[in-house]
Design a protein around this motif. Structure first.
Motif, PDB file in Angstrom:
ATOM      1  N   MET A 236       0.804  -1.220   0.000  1.00  0.00           N
ATOM      2  CA  MET A 236       0.000   0.000   0.000  1.00  0.00           C
ATOM      3  C   MET A 236       0.838   1.271   0.000  1.00  0.00           C
ATOM      4  N   GLY A 237       2.025   1.226   0.573  1.00  0.00           N
ATOM      5  CA  GLY A 237       2.870   2.412   0.625  1.00  0.00           C
ATOM      6  C   GLY A 237       3.955   2.236   1.666  1.00  0.00           C
ATOM      7  N   PRO A 238       4.888   3.189   1.765  1.00  0.00           N
ATOM      8  CA  PRO A 238       5.979   3.091   2.750  1.00  0.00           C
ATOM      9  C   PRO A 238       5.439   2.874   4.165  1.00  0.00           C
ATOM     10  N   LEU A 239       6.132   2.052   4.917  1.00  0.00           N
ATOM     11  CA  LEU A 239       5.671   1.683   6.249  1.00  0.00           C
ATOM     12  C   LEU A 239       5.464   2.896   7.142  1.00  0.00           C
ATOM     13  N   GLY A 240       6.299   3.928   6.988  1.00  0.00           N
ATOM     14  CA  GLY A 240       6.224   5.083   7.876  1.00  0.00           C
ATOM     15  C   GLY A 240       5.255   6.157   7.449  1.00  0.00           C
ATOM     16  N   GLN A 241       4.578   5.979   6.332  1.00  0.00           N
ATOM     17  CA  GLN A 241       3.665   7.019   5.850  1.00  0.00           C
ATOM     18  C   GLN A 241       2.210   6.600   6.035  1.00  0.00           C
ATOM     19  N   ASN A 242       1.333   7.604   6.171  1.00  0.00           N
ATOM     20  CA  ASN A 242      -0.093   7.328   6.222  1.00  0.00           C
ATOM     21  C   ASN A 242      -0.555   6.801   4.864  1.00  0.00           C
ATOM     22  N   LYS A 243      -1.509   5.865   4.909  1.00  0.00           N
ATOM     23  CA  LYS A 243      -1.986   5.235   3.690  1.00  0.00           C
ATOM     24  C   LYS A 243      -3.513   5.159   3.707  1.00  0.00           C
ATOM     25  N   LYS A 244      -4.100   5.318   2.551  1.00  0.00           N
ATOM     26  CA  LYS A 244      -5.552   5.206   2.446  1.00  0.00           C
ATOM     27  C   LYS A 244      -5.923   3.786   2.044  1.00  0.00           C
ATOM     28  N   TRP A 245      -6.840   3.216   2.804  1.00  0.00           N
ATOM     29  CA  TRP A 245      -7.285   1.860   2.509  1.00  0.00           C
ATOM     30  C   TRP A 245      -8.106   1.854   1.228  1.00  0.00           C
ATOM     31  N   ASP A 246      -7.779   0.909   0.341  1.00  0.00           N
ATOM     32  CA  ASP A 246      -8.507   0.743  -0.913  1.00  0.00           C
ATOM     33  C   ASP A 246      -8.508  -0.735  -1.245  1.00  0.00           C
ATOM     34  N   ILE A 247      -9.655  -1.367  -1.085  1.00  0.00           N
ATOM     35  CA  ILE A 247      -9.747  -2.805  -1.239  1.00  0.00           C
ATOM     36  C   ILE A 247      -9.401  -3.252  -2.654  1.00  0.00           C
ATOM     37  N   LYS A 248      -9.539  -2.339  -3.649  1.00  0.00           N
ATOM     38  CA  LYS A 248      -9.327  -2.743  -5.046  1.00  0.00           C
ATOM     39  C   LYS A 248      -7.897  -3.231  -5.277  1.00  0.00           C
ATOM     40  N   GLY A 249      -6.918  -2.696  -4.532  1.00  0.00           N
ATOM     41  CA  GLY A 249      -5.530  -3.057  -4.763  1.00  0.00           C
ATOM     42  C   GLY A 249      -5.157  -4.458  -4.340  1.00  0.00           C
ATOM     43  N   ILE A 250      -5.958  -5.071  -3.477  1.00  0.00           N
ATOM     44  CA  ILE A 250      -5.573  -6.373  -2.942  1.00  0.00           C
ATOM     45  C   ILE A 250      -5.635  -7.471  -3.993  1.00  0.00           C
ATOM     46  N   LYS A 251      -6.466  -7.274  -5.007  1.00  0.00           N
ATOM     47  CA  LYS A 251      -6.623  -8.317  -6.025  1.00  0.00           C
ATOM     48  C   LYS A 251      -5.355  -8.477  -6.856  1.00  0.00           C
ATOM     49  N   GLY A 252      -4.619  -7.374  -7.070  1.00  0.00           N
ATOM     50  CA  GLY A 252      -3.364  -7.470  -7.800  1.00  0.00           C
ATOM     51  C   GLY A 252      -2.337  -8.302  -7.046  1.00  0.00           C
ATOM     52  N   CYS A 253      -2.331  -8.183  -5.707  1.00  0.00           N
ATOM     53  CA  CYS A 253      -1.409  -8.981  -4.885  1.00  0.00           C
ATOM     54  C   CYS A 253      -1.788 -10.455  -4.920  1.00  0.00           C
ATOM     55  N   ALA A 254      -3.100 -10.731  -4.972  1.00  0.00           N
ATOM     56  CA  ALA A 254      -3.548 -12.122  -5.075  1.00  0.00           C
ATOM     57  C   ALA A 254      -3.086 -12.722  -6.409  1.00  0.00           C
ATOM     58  N   ARG A 255      -3.193 -11.949  -7.493  1.00  0.00           N
ATOM     59  CA  ARG A 255      -2.748 -12.446  -8.807  1.00  0.00           C
ATOM     60  C   ARG A 255      -1.243 -12.706  -8.808  1.00  0.00           C
ATOM     61  N   PHE A 256      -0.490 -11.814  -8.165  1.00  0.00           N
ATOM     62  CA  PHE A 256       0.964 -11.987  -8.097  1.00  0.00           C
ATOM     63  C   PHE A 256       1.333 -13.316  -7.433  1.00  0.00           C
ATOM     64  N   LEU A 257       0.744 -13.611  -6.276  1.00  0.00           N
ATOM     65  CA  LEU A 257       1.081 -14.852  -5.569  1.00  0.00           C
ATOM     66  C   LEU A 257       0.599 -16.069  -6.346  1.00  0.00           C
ATOM     67  N   ASN A 258      -0.507 -15.943  -7.047  1.00  0.00           N
ATOM     68  CA  ASN A 258      -0.978 -17.048  -7.890  1.00  0.00           C
ATOM     69  C   ASN A 258       0.024 -17.343  -9.004  1.00  0.00           C
ATOM     70  N   ARG A 259       0.599 -16.283  -9.566  1.00  0.00           N
ATOM     71  CA  ARG A 259       1.598 -16.454 -10.631  1.00  0.00           C
ATOM     72  C   ARG A 259       2.854 -17.135 -10.093  1.00  0.00           C
ATOM     73  N   VAL A 260       3.264 -16.739  -8.888  1.00  0.00           N
ATOM     74  CA  VAL A 260       4.445 -17.369  -8.277  1.00  0.00           C
ATOM     75  C   VAL A 260       4.192 -18.844  -8.048  1.00  0.00           C
ATOM     76  N   LEU A 261       3.039 -19.160  -7.512  1.00  0.00           N
ATOM     77  CA  LEU A 261       2.724 -20.559  -7.215  1.00  0.00           C
ATOM     78  C   LEU A 261       2.600 -21.369  -8.495  1.00  0.00           C
ATOM     79  N   SER A 262       1.975 -20.784  -9.488  1.00  0.00           N
ATOM     80  CA  SER A 262       1.812 -21.486 -10.774  1.00  0.00           C
ATOM     81  C   SER A 262       3.162 -21.736 -11.427  1.00  0.00           C
ATOM     82  N   LEU A 263       4.040 -20.743 -11.385  1.00  0.00           N
ATOM     83  CA  LEU A 263       5.353 -20.863 -12.011  1.00  0.00           C
ATOM     84  C   LEU A 263       6.202 -21.925 -11.339  1.00  0.00           C
TER      85      LEU A 263
END
Length: 817
Positions: A621-648
């Motif tokens: 979501m952003g640097p650990l020390g900075q404030n971040k706005k929650w946005d559920i839409k971004g989580i799906k990209g992380c799910a696709r990334f891990l799926n690609r790693v597992l598939s590969l």
């Protein structure tokens, strides 16, 4: 893949094999990474809490791979007002509520796959723990740092308790934002001011955010100046002694302002009866703005001999100032406002801005700078015996007692003559008794006073004793918990000397910036006392401090102003509407809060997307020390990334890397790209900007899919090891499928080919070192370079950094301080 298919398996194996249980006195180098003690509220954890916990877990996992003996514990700051308020409303004992809350917090933390050593778990409300809090309190008492005094204290009617100055902001409680009033009560106080200079001096050697150190310096507020005597024109011949850190402003003084707590005011109230007291009470009403009350008394100015009026004003105590100050309207906006309101005239004594000002209308010091005038006036006043040099502090002694139930009982008694008698160490713990009513009395008396069978006792000779019925503030247990984690099962001592010498300081302490002037200051104070009495061998508790940012979230209101829950809002056609209607909602972004119905909990997200997807997204979501706005839409990209790693790297796509000579032709480009990605991952552990590491993994996996065979044969194992701290469940599974074991303690990978050249590090244009692990990204390279030449930068203020990717980092700064 199934979003959470590996969580149960690997968390069970970690627990069964005590993977994260750490022993004292290993031959490995030590690393102690600690999260700030959480208070286990009934609301449970939300994703804002998870940011710091996942961040420290990633660090702990990598440090184990780097060969360190890692202490990463967790426990509960379990005494506190919320549990007591709940008990007052429901009659349920605070211990029962706290137990349920702790269990829920622990369940959520384990759900996130955090690698805590749960064998060291502690709870400040457990008598086995607070026995030692009482023990350490007695050490402070024996040093003369605890005393009792009657003073006007902040009383919060809504919370039914006394609050320390630090817990009140502009006349309202820091917890709950309730109105507070001043009330005279006898309280136990700790002499934290006796350690003011040590607390200030210690800040210079800490690797803490400068903003936090600045807040502590300002809170302590050390000021060199003079105590000036003003003779009062009354029959008693009273002298008012007033401190000023700016004696050069004395010619601009047009009044003396006193707080209602000043002894002279109290004397006048006794002499004048109830009328003056009633007027002062009206003045101190929190609803009133800045105001003053003329006492119909005058004081003689020590330099001019003029008569100046004396007022009681209503802003001194809130600001934590001294009980008396001098009104210098030319140098103080509040004094200007008040003098205008009270029609008190004044003269202008400064010509120019207040830093570079030249004095005017000031007799013999006209035309001098402030510094020159300060020296002359100080000498003149001291020589004429009208003043003495003094050092004063803004910080006041720590109000340590609470008249409530849910806290550590004081290990103190009073005898039949009212004298204080300390408990013997062999009596500890002094346990909380059972009571029928948890509410304080109408006058603020502690509910413990009702437990007379507990209050009344005897000494060894049969003489009557009466327990002190105050309890300690919630800060008491968190002042020293980091030391107990080093030796949590010691029944003979709070901690052994050997364990503290082994672990030493907390290497990295992570938590919110909100604790800068309370918990962190209190913990440093206790630790310095423990150092002075020989219980610890190092004088600061936390070597490096890091403040994680807030996670904010959208909250919603309908047209009537009603708060609408997040799951009732729907985004359509560029705006938010109430679900199943066309009613548009007002959107505002703020910190997560149960009252605003915008809390997002990790439980649901982990169930839907998987624990590693959740962990990776919280860091992406952003640097650990900075404030971040929650946005559920971004989580799906992380799910696709891990799926690609597992598939590969699924077992069916290729064979495990051979142990012998590598087959195939070396792909220099792939190695170089992997080397660049790994450098970015390594750099993220310096800056703690783990979002850059996740981005590097994602970028590299695109290339890995194009050269699948080479990746699997030559790079896959290193890739999985580097990804492991971020996504430990998926990586543990892949590691096992590759025929490997013990990824938790496997060696951290090293790049074999690098694209990046050495970056020259300069200070004021002079070459001082080289950065060999640069990434070509400014923020990462500058932070790494700053860390590498930190000794050379000590005592200097960096005002500009010149950066050229893969070429130079040049720190332009002041000369040695």
């Amino acid at each position: 893949m199934d979003s959470d298919q590996f969580r149960t398996k690997w968390q069970r194996l970690w627990a069964e094999n005590n993977i994260f249980s750490v022993k004292n006195f290993s031959e490995k180098p030590t690393y102690y990474v600690l999260d700030m003690f959480p208070y286990p509220s009934g609301n449970g954890l939300h994703v804002g809490h998870a940011v710091g916990y996942i961040g420290t877990d990633i660090i702990a996992r990598k440090k184990r791979m780097d060969g360190f003996n890692v202490l990463h514990p967790m426990g509960w700051d379990a005494f506190g007002l919320p549990a007591e308020q709940y008990a007052i409303k429901t009659g349920v004992h605070p211990a029962e509520v706290t137990k349920v809350n702790c269990e829920n917090f622990k369940r959520q933390l384990m759900l996130m796959g955090l690698s805590y050593d749960w064998s060291r778990e502690i709870d400040t409300s457990d008598k086995k723990y607070y026995k030692w809090t009482q023990f350490l309190f007695l050490k402070l008492y024996e040093q003369g740092l605890v005393y009792e005094k009657e003073e006007n204290v902040w009383w919060c009617e809504e919370l039914r308790t006394v609050l320390a100055n630090e817990e009140v902001i502009d006349g309202r409680s820091e917890r709950g934002d309730y109105i507070c009033i001043k009330k005279p009560l006898k309280q136990w106080v700790m002499k934290i001011t006796q350690y003011a200079d040590k607390l200030l001096d210690g800040l210079d050697k800490l690797d803490w955010p400068e903003s936090v150190k600045k807040m502590q310096r300002e809170w302590i507020g050390r000021t060199e100046g003079v105590d000036v005597d003003f003779k009062v024109l009354d029959a008693a011949g009273t002298t008012l002694t007033v401190f000023t850190g700016e004696p050069e402003t004395l010619y601009g003084v047009n009044a003396v302002f006193l707080s209602d707590e000043h002894p002279y005011v109290k004397t006048l109230i006794l002499d004048s009866g109830s009328a003056l007291q009633a007027n002062i009470s009206l003045l101190l009403d929190p609803k009133n703005a800045v105001d003053g009350l003329f006492l119909e008394r005058f004081a003689l100015h020590p330099l001019t001999g003029k008569e100046i009026p004396i007022y009681v004003v209503n802003y001194l105590a809130i600001d934590g100032k001294e009980d008396a100050i001098l009104s210098v309207p030319d140098d103080d906006p509040k004094a200007q406002e008040l003098c205008k309101q009270l029609d008190i005239g004044h003269v202008k004594v400064f010509d120019g801005n207040h830093i570079q000002a030249i004095l005017q209308n000031s007799a013999s010091i006209n035309g001098l700078s402030r510094a020159e005038a300060r020296a002359q006036i100080t000498d003149k006043l001291v020589l004429s015996h009208a003043a003495v040099k003094k050092v004063r502090y803004r910080m006041r002694d720590w109000l340590f007692s609470r008249q409530r139930y849910w806290g550590e009982p004081f290990p103190l008694y009073r005898n039949a003559d009212g004298q204080v008698v300390k408990a013997n160490y062999c009596e500890l713990p002094i346990e909380l008794p059972l009571v029928e009513n948890f509410s304080p009395g109408p006058d603020g008396a502690s509910p413990l006073q009702c437990a007379q069978d507990w209050v009344t006792c005897e000494d060894v000779s049969g003489n009557p004793l009466f327990r002190v019925t105050d309890t300690m503030p919630g800060w008491a247990g968190s002042c020293w918990y980091y030391l107990r984690f080093m030796d949590p099962h010691n029944q003979a001592q709070p901690f052994s000397k050997q364990s503290t010498e082994y672990w030493n300081q907390v290497d990295l302490y992570v938590g919110g910036a909100a604790h800068a002037t309370m918990h962190l200051l209190y913990a440093r104070f206790w630790h310095k006392v423990l150092f002075d009495v020989g219980l610890v061998s190092f004088d600061e508790p936390f070597k490096k401090l890091y403040n994680q940012g807030l996670v904010t979230a959208d909250a919603f209101k309908d047209a009537t102003g009603r708060i609408v829950a997040v799951d009732e809002a729907e985004y359509r056609d560029g705006k938010y509407c109430l679900k199943d209607t066309d009613d548009e909602l007002q959107v505002f972004n703020t910190k997560m809060s149960k009252s605003l119905l915008n809390v997002v909990v990790p439980d649901t997200l982990i169930k839907e997307y998987g624990v590693d997807t959740f962990r990776v997204y919280m860091m992406f979501m952003g640097p650990l020390g900075q404030n971040k706005k929650w946005d559920i839409k971004g989580i799906k990209g992380c799910a696709r990334f891990l799926n690609r790693v597992l598939s590969l790297l699924d077992n069916g796509t290729g064979s495990p890397r051979s142990h012998g000579k590598k087959s195939g032709v070396s792909n220099e480009r792939m190695e170089a790209l992997w080397g660049k990605a790994l450098l970015k991952v390594d750099a993220s552990f310096v800056t703690l900007n783990f979002n850059t590491a996740i981005a590097a993994f994602m970028e590299f996996i695109n290339e890995a899919e194009k050269s699948k065979a080479y990746f699997i044969e030559h790079i896959a194992e290193d890739f999985i090891k580097a990804l492991f701290p971020f996504a430990p469940h998926v990586c543990s599974e892949i590691w096992e499928r590759l025929g490997r074991t013990d990824i938790d303690y496997s060696e951290w990978p090293k790049a074999r080919i690098r694209l990046v050249k050495a970056t020259k590090i300069y200070i004021n244009g002079k070459h001082v070192d080289d950065l060999l692990d640069g990434t070509g990204e400014e923020q990462s390279d500058v932070e790494q370079a700053r860390s590498k030449v930190s000794d050379a930068l000590k005592g200097r203020s960096v005002f500009k950094v010149i950066y050229a990717p893969n070429q130079i980092v040049n720190f332009l700064c002041s000369q040695d301080a």
